[in-house]
Design a protein around this motif. Structure first.
Motif, PDB file in Angstrom:
ATOM      1  N   LYS A 219     -30.873  -6.960  21.775  1.00 52.02           N
ATOM      2  CA  LYS A 219     -30.750  -5.794  22.846  1.00 52.02           C
ATOM      3  C   LYS A 219     -29.672  -4.610  22.301  1.00 52.02           C
ATOM      4  CE  LYS A 219     -32.187  -8.411  26.777  1.00 52.02           C
ATOM      5  NZ  LYS A 219     -32.569  -9.670  26.193  1.00 52.02           N
ATOM      6  N   ARG A 220     -29.333  -3.724  23.034  1.00 47.73           N
ATOM      7  CA  ARG A 220     -28.284  -2.684  22.733  1.00 47.73           C
ATOM      8  C   ARG A 220     -27.108  -3.116  22.642  1.00 47.73           C
ATOM      9  NH1 ARG A 220     -30.555   2.447  23.338  1.00 47.73           N
ATOM     10  NH2 ARG A 220     -28.741   3.489  24.317  1.00 47.73           N
ATOM     11  N   PRO A 224     -23.912   2.096  21.960  1.00 48.45           N
ATOM     12  CA  PRO A 224     -24.790   2.321  20.961  1.00 48.45           C
ATOM     13  C   PRO A 224     -24.931   3.813  20.239  1.00 48.45           C
ATOM     14  CG  PRO A 224     -26.057   2.623  22.837  1.00 48.45           C
ATOM     15  CD  PRO A 224     -24.463   2.163  23.150  1.00 48.45           C
ATOM     16  N   GLY A 339     -35.284   3.113  23.396  1.00 45.62           N
ATOM     17  CA  GLY A 339     -33.975   2.416  23.690  1.00 45.62           C
ATOM     18  C   GLY A 339     -33.913   1.245  22.567  1.00 45.62           C
ATOM     19  N   ASP A 341     -32.346  -0.363  19.528  1.00 44.37           N
ATOM     20  CA  ASP A 341     -30.849  -0.240  18.984  1.00 44.37           C
ATOM     21  C   ASP A 341     -31.075  -0.885  17.501  1.00 44.37           C
ATOM     22  OD1 ASP A 341     -28.297   0.661  18.198  1.00 44.37           O
ATOM     23  OD2 ASP A 341     -27.496  -0.892  19.567  1.00 44.37           O
ATOM     24  N   THR A 343     -29.477  -0.589  14.640  1.00 43.54           N
ATOM     25  CA  THR A 343     -28.521   0.023  14.311  1.00 43.54           C
ATOM     26  C   THR A 343     -28.365   1.000  13.047  1.00 43.54           C
ATOM     27  OG1 THR A 343     -27.133  -1.925  15.089  1.00 43.54           O
ATOM     28  CG2 THR A 343     -25.776  -0.075  14.001  1.00 43.54           C
TER      29      THR A 343
END
Length: 438
Positions: A219-220, A224, A339, A341, A343
């Motif tokens: 998940k994020r 972020p 949404g 993430d 990175t």
């Protein structure tokens, strides 16, 4: 790493010491030397070193992109693969990738267990002019960098001990089956006619899909945001990657020959075309030409040409670089609007780049470049190779997606994957390693 978590890996290292006494690795005879070529051996020694330097290059490439408080942790996640995966490769990794085939899916772990007796083994069938031990060490460098590529997707939020476990599982249960299926003469994908000169499918596509699944699973981040700390690191890392990639691709010819020269040329041209295309495409959309964009474009071109390097012409390598740069650039833009993430955009660059390279190999491969091409590419009016690659892309994608999710779940049950909110806020350099940039 806490004392509690360190006990198990320390015990495993002790087991390796015991195994080294049981399997001392001494030659028990003479390997075949009649076909060995000094020039090929010299080139492959250099290529092996070139591929290894790509991993520190990747550490700089990724490390420069993250926030200052996570630079060291991100670089170490890449760097540690050189230590951990090497041990794993010697014990069972090479056997599982290139050992006696079990149904074209995986190798027998006992074939080259502990690399015992490898010094007296005859050369690998696809590399008959170099010693088998050199082939094993060359392939090791590919096994090292593949899990390291994934780290960019979950940067700034993964627990180091969990990461160590995950890359071991990924290497054994995702990477080695793909390497075996693609590069072993009896491999399932090889029998299906899939061409992968230097790892577009085995390395980049697998790492890309694993990165996407990892980003979704973890998940994020709490924040972020993308704040590169050292763009100069990114430039340095790109230079090391581009330099090392000549060993990655040209070395996959397994000799100092014309095919290696072709692969070197196509690698150079595809990367150059992609780097320039990336910033021009940015400019068309109203962005300034950036150092980051140039570097990312260069790496995308290197990724895309990897499966095709020894199968396509120099002219077509330019097209592969240009087309893939545009597609990956668009995918990065799409990713930023979701949404997800991821990175450092591992999936849009390495995953999509690997898939584009695989498909474009099926478009541009030609037998005049490499006699291993049985069916020419789609642009030459033949459809067989492209269809094989399209089917393989779907099958490999499903395998990596499902397999990675299972391995992440197993890892998470044993050691929590994510650091705590407080550890993430503090930064992984301090919370995971007790170090920081001066």
């Amino acid at each position: 790493m806490t004392k509690r978590f360190a006990i198990v890996p320390f015990a495993l290292l002790a087991l390796v010491v015991v195994l080294s006494l049981i399997f001392p690795g001494l030659p028990d005879g003479m390997a075949s030397v009649e076909n060995l070529e000094g020039g090929d051996i010299a080139w492959m020694l250099v290529s092996t070193a070139l591929v290894l330097i790509m991993t520190p290059g990747l550490a700089y490439f990724y490390g420069g992109m993250v926030r200052r408080k996570n630079v060291l942790s991100t670089m170490l996640q890449t760097f540690i693969a050189m230590a951990l995966i090497t041990i794993l490769w010697v014990v069972v990794g090479f056997s599982m990738a290139f050992g006696e085939s079990f149904g074209g899916v995986i190798g027998n772990p006992s074939t080259f267990f502990m690399l015992d007796g490898i010094l007296s083994q005859d050369p690998w069938v696809a590399a008959p002019t170099i010693p088998l031990v050199l082939f094993a060490m060359f392939q090791l460098k590919f096994a090292i960098i593949t899990p390291a590529l994934i780290t960019g997707a979950f940067a700034e939020r993964i627990q180091f001990t969990a990461y160590l476990l995950f890359i071991c599982l990924f290497s054994l249960f995702i990477y080695t089956p793909l390497a075996h299926a693609t590069w072993h003469p009896d491999g399932l994908l090889a029998s299906f006619g899939v061409l992968d000169f230097a790892g577009g499918t085995v390395v980049h596509m697998s790492a890309g899909w694993a990165a996407l699944v990892s980003a979704l699973y973890l998940k994020r981040r709490n924040e972020p945001v993308h704040k590169p700390s050292h763009i100069s690191y990114v430039i340095l890392g790109t230079g090391l990657l581009w330099f090392g990639w000549f060993g990655f691709n040209a070395g996959s010819a397994f000799g100092a020959n014309s095919l290696a020269a072709t692969a070197l040329a196509t690698t150079t041209c595809a990367s150059a075309a992609a780097a320039f295309t990336w910033i021009i495409f940015d400019a068309v959309r109203g962005k300034k030409p950036s150092a980051m964009g140039t570097c990312i474009g260069a790496v995308v071109g290197l990724v895309a040409i990897t499966p095709a390097a020894g199968f396509v012409s120099i002219t077509h390598s330019l097209t592969i670089g240009i087309v893939t740069a545009v597609v990956s650039n668009i995918m990065v833009e799409i990713r930023t609007r979701t949404g997800i993430d991821d990175t450092l955009d591992v999936f849009p660059c390495h995953g999509v780049g690997g898939m584009m390279g695989m498909l474009l190999t099926g478009v541009f491969a030609h037998e005049s470049i490499n006699s291993a091409v049985v069916t020419n590419g789609l642009v030459f009016g033949e459809t067989g190779l492209f269809i094989s690659h399209l089917v393989a892309l779907i099958v490999v994608s499903i395998f990596v997606i499902v397999g990675t999710w299972i391995l992440l779940k197993i890892t998470d049950l044993i050691i929590p994957l994510r650091v705590t909110h407080e550890e993430e806020e503090e930064g992984l350099d301090i919370s995971q390693h007790g170090e920081s940039l001066a």
